[in-house]
Design an enzyme around this catalytic site. Structure first.
Site, PDB file in Angstrom:
ATOM      1  N   GLY A  68      32.965 -10.535   4.723  1.00  0.00           N
ATOM      2  CA  GLY A  68      32.402  -9.190   4.489  1.00  0.00           C
ATOM      3  C   GLY A  68      32.543  -8.266   5.679  1.00  0.00           C
ATOM      4  O   GLY A  68      32.995  -8.650   6.751  1.00  0.00           O
ATOM      5  N   GLY A  86      31.510  -7.058   8.544  1.00  0.00           N
ATOM      6  CA  GLY A  86      30.534  -7.431   9.567  1.00  0.00           C
ATOM      7  C   GLY A  86      30.314  -6.328  10.574  1.00  0.00           C
ATOM      8  O   GLY A  86      29.308  -6.291  11.274  1.00  0.00           O
ATOM      9  N   ARG A  87      31.268  -5.453  10.681  1.00  0.00           N
ATOM     10  CA  ARG A  87      31.104  -4.323  11.609  1.00  0.00           C
ATOM     11  C   ARG A  87      31.806  -3.070  11.109  1.00  0.00           C
ATOM     12  O   ARG A  87      32.107  -2.169  11.882  1.00  0.00           O
ATOM     13  CB  ARG A  87      31.610  -4.682  12.986  1.00  0.00           C
ATOM     14  CG  ARG A  87      33.050  -5.104  12.999  1.00  0.00           C
ATOM     15  CD  ARG A  87      33.537  -5.128  14.414  1.00  0.00           C
ATOM     16  NE  ARG A  87      34.766  -5.864  14.523  1.00  0.00           N
ATOM     17  CZ  ARG A  87      35.397  -6.048  15.656  1.00  0.00           C
ATOM     18  NH1 ARG A  87      34.894  -5.556  16.751  1.00  0.00           N
ATOM     19  NH2 ARG A  87      36.514  -6.726  15.692  1.00  0.00           N
ATOM     20  N   ASP A  97      27.719  -9.081  16.602  1.00  0.00           N
ATOM     21  CA  ASP A  97      26.850  -7.931  16.845  1.00  0.00           C
ATOM     22  C   ASP A  97      27.195  -6.670  16.060  1.00  0.00           C
ATOM     23  O   ASP A  97      26.507  -5.659  16.167  1.00  0.00           O
ATOM     24  CB  ASP A  97      26.844  -7.602  18.347  1.00  0.00           C
ATOM     25  CG  ASP A  97      28.250  -7.374  18.896  1.00  0.00           C
ATOM     26  OD1 ASP A  97      29.188  -7.237  18.086  1.00  0.00           O
ATOM     27  OD2 ASP A  97      28.408  -7.346  20.130  1.00  0.00           O
ATOM     28  N   GLY A  98      28.302  -6.699  15.332  1.00  0.00           N
ATOM     29  CA  GLY A  98      28.669  -5.515  14.551  1.00  0.00           C
ATOM     30  C   GLY A  98      29.299  -4.403  15.369  1.00  0.00           C
ATOM     31  O   GLY A  98      29.535  -3.315  14.855  1.00  0.00           O
ATOM     32  N   ARG A 103      38.032   4.912  10.271  1.00  0.00           N
ATOM     33  CA  ARG A 103      39.245   4.568   9.531  1.00  0.00           C
ATOM     34  C   ARG A 103      39.274   5.317   8.203  1.00  0.00           C
ATOM     35  O   ARG A 103      38.233   5.624   7.618  1.00  0.00           O
ATOM     36  CB  ARG A 103      39.294   3.059   9.264  1.00  0.00           C
ATOM     37  CG  ARG A 103      39.154   2.249  10.537  1.00  0.00           C
ATOM     38  CD  ARG A 103      39.659   0.851  10.365  1.00  0.00           C
ATOM     39  NE  ARG A 103      38.825  -0.007   9.531  1.00  0.00           N
ATOM     40  CZ  ARG A 103      38.982  -1.324   9.477  1.00  0.00           C
ATOM     41  NH1 ARG A 103      39.936  -1.932  10.166  1.00  0.00           N
ATOM     42  NH2 ARG A 103      38.192  -2.055   8.718  1.00  0.00           N
ATOM     43  N   ASP A 137      41.319 -12.057   4.120  1.00  0.00           N
ATOM     44  CA  ASP A 137      40.347 -10.962   4.222  1.00  0.00           C
ATOM     45  C   ASP A 137      40.958  -9.773   4.955  1.00  0.00           C
ATOM     46  O   ASP A 137      40.362  -8.697   4.991  1.00  0.00           O
ATOM     47  CB  ASP A 137      39.077 -11.424   4.944  1.00  0.00           C
ATOM     48  CG  ASP A 137      39.372 -12.047   6.297  1.00  0.00           C
ATOM     49  OD1 ASP A 137      40.154 -13.001   6.347  1.00  0.00           O
ATOM     50  OD2 ASP A 137      38.838 -11.562   7.313  1.00  0.00           O
ATOM     51  N   ASN A 138      42.133  -9.977   5.549  1.00  0.00           N
ATOM     52  CA  ASN A 138      42.812  -8.879   6.235  1.00  0.00           C
ATOM     53  C   ASN A 138      44.029  -8.396   5.456  1.00  0.00           C
ATOM     54  O   ASN A 138      44.936  -7.799   6.015  1.00  0.00           O
ATOM     55  CB  ASN A 138      43.224  -9.314   7.641  1.00  0.00           C
ATOM     56  CG  ASN A 138      42.031  -9.524   8.560  1.00  0.00           C
ATOM     57  OD1 ASN A 138      40.965  -8.970   8.308  1.00  0.00           O
ATOM     58  ND2 ASN A 138      42.203 -10.310   9.596  1.00  0.00           N
TER      59      ASN A 138
HETATM   60  P1  AMP Z   1      38.646 -10.311  11.684  1.00  0.00           P
HETATM   61  O1  AMP Z   1      39.333 -11.597  11.961  1.00  0.00           O
HETATM   62  O2  AMP Z   1      38.533  -9.414  12.900  1.00  0.00           O
HETATM   63  O3  AMP Z   1      39.234  -9.593  10.531  1.00  0.00           O
HETATM   64  O4  AMP Z   1      37.125 -10.629  11.342  1.00  0.00           O
HETATM   65  C1  AMP Z   1      36.746 -11.649  10.456  1.00  0.00           C
HETATM   66  C2  AMP Z   1      35.316 -11.448  10.029  1.00  0.00           C
HETATM   67  O5  AMP Z   1      34.447 -11.372  11.145  1.00  0.00           O
HETATM   68  C3  AMP Z   1      35.084 -10.182   9.234  1.00  0.00           C
HETATM   69  O6  AMP Z   1      34.141 -10.461   8.250  1.00  0.00           O
HETATM   70  C4  AMP Z   1      34.509  -9.246  10.259  1.00  0.00           C
HETATM   71  O7  AMP Z   1      33.700  -8.253   9.697  1.00  0.00           O
HETATM   72  C5  AMP Z   1      33.716 -10.169  11.128  1.00  0.00           C
HETATM   73  N1  AMP Z   1      33.567  -9.675  12.503  1.00  0.00           N
HETATM   74  C6  AMP Z   1      34.518  -9.563  13.447  1.00  0.00           C
HETATM   75  N2  AMP Z   1      34.021  -9.059  14.587  1.00  0.00           N
HETATM   76  C7  AMP Z   1      32.701  -8.832  14.356  1.00  0.00           C
HETATM   77  C8  AMP Z   1      31.620  -8.313  15.138  1.00  0.00           C
HETATM   78  N3  AMP Z   1      31.771  -7.931  16.404  1.00  0.00           N
HETATM   79  N4  AMP Z   1      30.415  -8.230  14.539  1.00  0.00           N
HETATM   80  C9  AMP Z   1      30.228  -8.606  13.269  1.00  0.00           C
HETATM   81  N5  AMP Z   1      31.176  -9.116  12.496  1.00  0.00           N
HETATM   82  C10 AMP Z   1      32.413  -9.228  13.021  1.00  0.00           C
HETATM   83 MG    MG Z   2      39.076  -8.411   9.223  1.00  0.00          MG
END
Ligand code: AMP
Ligand code: MG
Length: 529
Positions: free
Chosen positions: A110, A112-113, A144-145, A202, A279-280
């Site tokens: 989901g 997360g940030r 931390d979001g 974005r 998810d990306n």
């Molecule tokens: P990513 O690999 O960067 O696409 O992130 C994978 C997951 O981790 C996604 O659900 C992001 O929203 C979550 N995420 C990444 N960095 C953070 C962060 N600093 N705080 C909260 N959620 C994060």
């Molecule tokens: Mg992502």
């Protein structure tokens, strides 16, 4: 200061057209606590108020496309796109999605940030705007979001650079400092440090990912799975008018087509995404989530910028087309309950390889400037000779357009020799191989219809002169750390016309300098952002 309570947001004329948070089911729980979110596609959430937001950069052309060009320097713009204030009549939310990370099902992930602010319509175009780094959501898990300045600069510049390269991508409207400090362990080696917090706005028609479908299918929530598919088709695949199960099959086919096109374009410009988790993967075939991405400098198909993936190199440059297919298989599994026709779905996946070959060859023909006389031998021999010694991909292809039908192999080689990192190595066997390849190439050029000058013009439209080299982004970051944003401005202007000669920017048409070879942020990037 408290003045923002009195802001008149009607001044900033937003043509609000929310759809996602109106047509799809919301999480009934309104508290911002980490949890599994069931029976819903998203959760309402309010961005965190930043301590002292300031605008570093905005994309002028995108602002215009969205209809915000008159407001970019206004207080409202600063407040809305830093998460300081929520504009009236909007209901920000975080999306629920899951995904396969590095090949393994990871369950709920989901936003997360990322926090979606609203959707707007301008000149018949539909935009969803979201903040990245605006604080925690129910999907923040243990993090931390927030986002730091370095990764936000990288995302902001690269999104726009990709757009101007004509690679399907999400966009970036604005880059803000939050004024907050964010703790990060860049190398994951137990040495965390405070960094400047930042927020990127974005923009895209939609930020829906493969993972939005996967999480619903994994929970056997077929009702919402169908709602989400219907929503996506209605708004973003309006050309699909057929009904019944065929509708979802055609949708799947279209996502395959768009994803394929996106990956071909990555291979064309030498972009390595770095984290092709499901998810990306955007359901619209847009490049999304700029994290530890990188640009091929030395042409090495095994290269990945992502240190987190340095063992298996799952997301290395040469593997991206196969990973896209692997991800499409996962999407297929998620959509299967709506389609229910395995042979038809298998056919689509089988055709992927044929379609890929066709489009890849067309792309390579364009890069080499051969409309008629391209063949696999020429391609395969080039791949082999490019790997013999460190050769800069961007410089090689750009300079190749200067080769003439009347050239001898020797002077053709001379014309591209600027692409070699160690020119001293071009002797004996390596040189022989290059001469052999150029003989083959020039012989084929001789049979082409176009005049040299015409071919050069066409080649320069597909072989960029300027890409966001890894060290360039790092220079922008190092300067920005000292509150000098001139490099961001300079790179942004240059990257808007990546196929133009731009003589005043010649210094950026150069190989990676030696200091960047092993520097963190240039050759090594982690997911810590
Ligand atoms: P990513 O690999 O960067 O696409 O992130 C994978 C997951 O981790 C996604 O659900 C992001 O929203 C979550 N995420 C990444 N960095 C953070 C962060 N600093 N705080 C909260 N959620 C994060
Ligand atoms: Mg992502």
């Amino acid at each position: 200061y408290m003045a923002h309570n009195k802001l008149n947001f009607t001044d900033m004329k937003l043509n609000l057209k929310d759809t996602f948070n109106i047509e799809l089911p919301a999480d009934k729980n309104l508290t911002n606590t980490r949890r599994q979110v069931l029976d819903a596609c998203y959760s309402f959430v309010t961005p965190k108020k930043p301590k002292k937001p300031s605008l570093i950069h905005f994309s002028d052309e995108l602002a215009k496309e969205i209809g915000l060009e008159d407001y970019t320097l206004s207080k409202e713009f600063l407040e809305v796109f830093s998460g300081t204030t929520t504009s009236p009549n909007t209901n920000p939310f975080a999306m629920c999605y899951g995904g396969h990370q590095f090949g393994n099902w990871a369950g709920q992930l989901g936003d997360g940030r990322a926090i979606n602010l609203f959707e707007i319509e301008h000149n018949d175009k539909h935009w969803a705007l979201q903040l990245k780094g605006a604080g925690e959501t129910p999907y923040s898990r243990t993090a931390d979001g927030l986002a730091v300045l370095r990764s936000s600069i990288r995302e902001h510049l690269c999104s726009e650079a990709m757009y101007y390269l004509r690679v399907p991508t999400t966009r970036s409207l604005a880059l803000m400092l939050s004024g907050d400090e964010v703790l990060r362990d860049v190398l994951y080696n137990g040495n965390p440090d405070y960094e400047k917090g930042a927020i990127v706005t974005r923009a895209a028609p939609s930020f829906i990912r493969f993972g939005n479908f996967q999480i619903l299918a994994s929970r056997k929530d077929f009702k919402n799975l169908k709602l989400l598919a219907d929503y996506t088709i209605k708004h973003f695949y309006p050309e699909i008018t057929i009904t019944g199960k065929e509708k979802y099959l055609e949708f799947y086919q279209e996502v395959v087509n768009r994803t394929l096109k996106m990956v071909i374009e990555w291979q064309r410009v030498g972009f390595v995404h770095g984290v092709m988790n499901t998810d990306n993967m955007s359901i619209l075939g847009l490049t999304i989530d700029y994290g530890p991405y990188g640009w091929l400098e030395d042409f090495n198909p095994d290269w990945t910028p992502n240190t987190t993936d340095s063992q298996n190199r799952r997301y290395r440059f040469g593997n991206q087309p196969d990973i896209a297919l692997w991800n499409l298989v996962q999407l297929g599994n998620a959509l299967y309950p709506l389609i229910g026709d395995i042979p038809a779905m298998e056919k689509i996946l089988e055709d992927y390889n044929t379609l890929f070959d066709q489009q890849y060859h067309q792309m390579m023909k364009n890069k080499l400037g051969l409309e008629e006389n391209y063949d696999n031998i020429l391609h395969d021999d080039l791949q082999a000779v490019l790997k013999l010694t460190e050769t800069d991909m961007t410089i090689f292809y750009r300079n190749l357009s200067s080769v003439l039908k009347t050239d001898f192999a020797e002077n053709a080689l001379e014309k591209i020799s600027n692409a070699f990192y160690k020119p001293g190595e071009i002797k004996e066997k390596i040189k022989d191989n290059w001469i052999k390849w150029f003989n083959l190439y020039i012989e084929r050029l001789g049979r082409e219809y176009d005049l040299d000058a015409i071919r050069k013009e066409k080649m320069n439209l597909v072989n960029p002169k300027f890409v966001l080299r890894n060290y360039m982004a790092q220079l922008a970051i190092d300067a920005a750390d000292k509150e000098d944003y001139s490099v961001i401005n300079e790179l942004y202007s240059m990257l808007k016309n990546p196929y133009d000669e731009q003589p005043h920017n010649e210094k950026w048409f150069a190989k990676r300098p030696d200091w960047a070879r092993h520097k963190v942020g240039c050759s090594m990037l982690s997911c810590s952002s």
